[in-house]
Design an enzyme around this catalytic site. Structure first.
Site, mmCIF file in Angstrom:
data_model
loop_
_atom_site.group_PDB
_atom_site.id
_atom_site.type_symbol
_atom_site.label_atom_id
_atom_site.label_comp_id
_atom_site.label_asym_id
_atom_site.label_seq_id
_atom_site.Cartn_x
_atom_site.Cartn_y
_atom_site.Cartn_z
ATOM 1 N N ASP A 73 63.592 45.826 70.995
ATOM 2 C CA ASP A 73 62.627 46.295 69.995
ATOM 3 C C ASP A 73 62.353 45.267 68.905
ATOM 4 O O ASP A 73 63.045 44.249 68.802
ATOM 5 C CB ASP A 73 63.120 47.612 69.375
ATOM 6 C CG ASP A 73 64.608 47.593 69.034
ATOM 7 O OD1 ASP A 73 65.185 46.497 68.938
ATOM 8 O OD2 ASP A 73 65.183 48.680 68.864
ATOM 9 N N ASN A 139 71.479 59.111 64.798
ATOM 10 C CA ASN A 139 70.817 60.311 65.324
ATOM 11 C C ASN A 139 70.700 60.268 66.852
ATOM 12 O O ASN A 139 69.960 61.045 67.442
ATOM 13 C CB ASN A 139 69.436 60.489 64.682
ATOM 14 C CG ASN A 139 68.501 59.319 64.959
ATOM 15 O OD1 ASN A 139 68.846 58.414 65.721
ATOM 16 N ND2 ASN A 139 67.328 59.326 64.364
ATOM 17 N N HIS A 141 69.589 57.689 68.673
ATOM 18 C CA HIS A 141 68.510 56.884 69.262
ATOM 19 C C HIS A 141 69.050 55.652 69.981
ATOM 20 O O HIS A 141 70.120 55.139 69.657
ATOM 21 C CB HIS A 141 67.427 56.524 68.230
ATOM 22 C CG HIS A 141 67.785 55.475 67.220
ATOM 23 N ND1 HIS A 141 67.857 55.721 65.874
ATOM 24 C CD2 HIS A 141 68.053 54.155 67.351
ATOM 25 C CE1 HIS A 141 68.161 54.609 65.228
ATOM 26 N NE2 HIS A 141 68.289 53.639 66.098
ATOM 27 N N GLU A 146 63.388 57.378 69.112
ATOM 28 C CA GLU A 146 63.898 58.386 68.186
ATOM 29 C C GLU A 146 63.970 59.766 68.857
ATOM 30 O O GLU A 146 63.335 59.989 69.892
ATOM 31 C CB GLU A 146 62.965 58.454 66.965
ATOM 32 C CG GLU A 146 62.933 57.167 66.138
ATOM 33 C CD GLU A 146 64.124 57.023 65.181
ATOM 34 O OE1 GLU A 146 65.212 57.554 65.469
ATOM 35 O OE2 GLU A 146 63.948 56.358 64.148
HETATM 36 C C1 GLP Z 1 68.616 50.029 65.138
HETATM 37 C C2 GLP Z 1 68.331 49.381 66.488
HETATM 38 C C3 GLP Z 1 69.197 49.948 67.577
HETATM 39 C C4 GLP Z 1 70.639 50.006 67.124
HETATM 40 C C5 GLP Z 1 70.763 50.890 65.916
HETATM 41 C C6 GLP Z 1 72.173 51.012 65.397
HETATM 42 O O1 GLP Z 1 67.893 51.180 64.939
HETATM 43 N N1 GLP Z 1 66.952 49.493 66.860
HETATM 44 O O2 GLP Z 1 69.049 49.153 68.745
HETATM 45 O O3 GLP Z 1 71.455 50.471 68.157
HETATM 46 O O4 GLP Z 1 69.967 50.340 64.888
HETATM 47 O O5 GLP Z 1 72.453 49.956 64.533
HETATM 48 P P1 GLP Z 1 73.900 49.486 64.113
HETATM 49 O O6 GLP Z 1 74.459 48.799 65.297
HETATM 50 O O7 GLP Z 1 73.666 48.537 62.976
HETATM 51 O O8 GLP Z 1 74.653 50.696 63.734
#
Ligand code: GLP
Length: 245
Positions: A73, A139, A141, A146
């Site tokens: 993404d 959440n 995702h 989402e």
């Molecule tokens: C973002 C990314 C996800 C990731 C998530 C969790 O939203 N798009 O790919 O898994 O954050 O982030 P973190 O690893 O910092 O908790």
């Protein structure tokens, strides 16, 4: 929509002490797969979770210069020079030290959004992902898919939820600076990866991890669809695993 009547597989769960050990485990699995010749295309993720894996890769002798990477993404509106963009993140944490033959990330500055999504789908079609690295949002995702996103989606433009903006504002000066849209690979494409390693660390992920593993398969928890993928490895630390049955 509920998918509880579909076949549910057992996910392989590896419990680790912390993110450091998790990164090492993920690296060992990835390295083995690469040595076997099973990985030509790597699906990559951003966020704090995969950083320990990327550190392991960077300090290893692994050569990725004949591999292809495809990221999940990118924020809409951020250029690859913007320090908060996922493009920049990847350069900083992995690509600068370990360049791939070719690395793909959605273009946050694309002017034709539909064309950008189509272009990305074409990239994924031409380079089927052998091993996908995932984190998970609080959440549930995955990528930026989402809650409520259809499991059949391919690359699409996403309106980020309040909770995701809140969680990601730590990377920005203030919450108002967090982009409200992103491009994300769709769940249908993630599910086509031959193998998936999802990592989750810290007590902020307890709820998401327990719903993903033990809850019903529902679009309300996007990661729960992984129960129907035949080859998923979850690497979780003790804190994130605290709610598992
Ligand atoms: C973002 C990314 C996800 C990731 C998530 C969790 O939203 N798009 O790919 O898994 O954050 O982030 P973190 O690893 O910092 O908790």
């Amino acid at each position: 929509m509920d998918y509880t009547n579909e076949r549910v597989l057992v996910m392989k769960i590896i419990r680790v002490r912390d993110a450091k050990e998790g990164g090492r485990k993920a690296f060992d699995i990835m390295n083995e797969e690469i040595k076997k010749g099973a990985v030509q295309v790597l699906g990559l993720a951003t966020g704090s979770t995969p950083i320990s894996l990327y550190e392991e890769i960077v300090t290893s002798s692994l050569d990725l210069s004949d591999k292809i990477s495809i990221n999940l993404d990118e924020y809409v509106g951020l250029s690859e020079e913007s320090p908060q963009s996922y493009h920049y993140f990847m350069k900083e944490h992995l690509f600068a030290a370990k360049p791939f033959k070719k690395s793909y990330i959605p273009d946050g500055l694309a002017t034709d959004e539909a064309a950008e999504c189509q272009r990305y789908d074409q990239v994924i079609k031409e380079n089927p992902i052998d091993l996908q690295i995932l984190g998970i949002g609080k959440n549930g995702h995955i990528g930026f898919n989402e809650p409520g996103t259809s499991f059949t989606k391919k690359t699409h433009k996403v309106a980020l939820t309040e909770s995701t903006i809140e969680a990601n504002k730590r990377f920005f000066d203030k919450a108002e600076d967090v982009p409200i849209y992103a491009y994300s690979m769709g769940i249908a494409s993630i599910m086509k990866s031959k193998q998936i390693i999802l990592m989750a660390y810290g007590d902020g992920k307890v709820d998401a991890v327990s719903k993903m593993v033990d809850g019903p398969v529902t679009t309300e928890v996007p990661a729960s669809i992984l129960q129907q993928h035949p080859n998923v490895i979850l690497i979780v630390d003790e804190a994130a695993a605290a709610g598992l049955a």
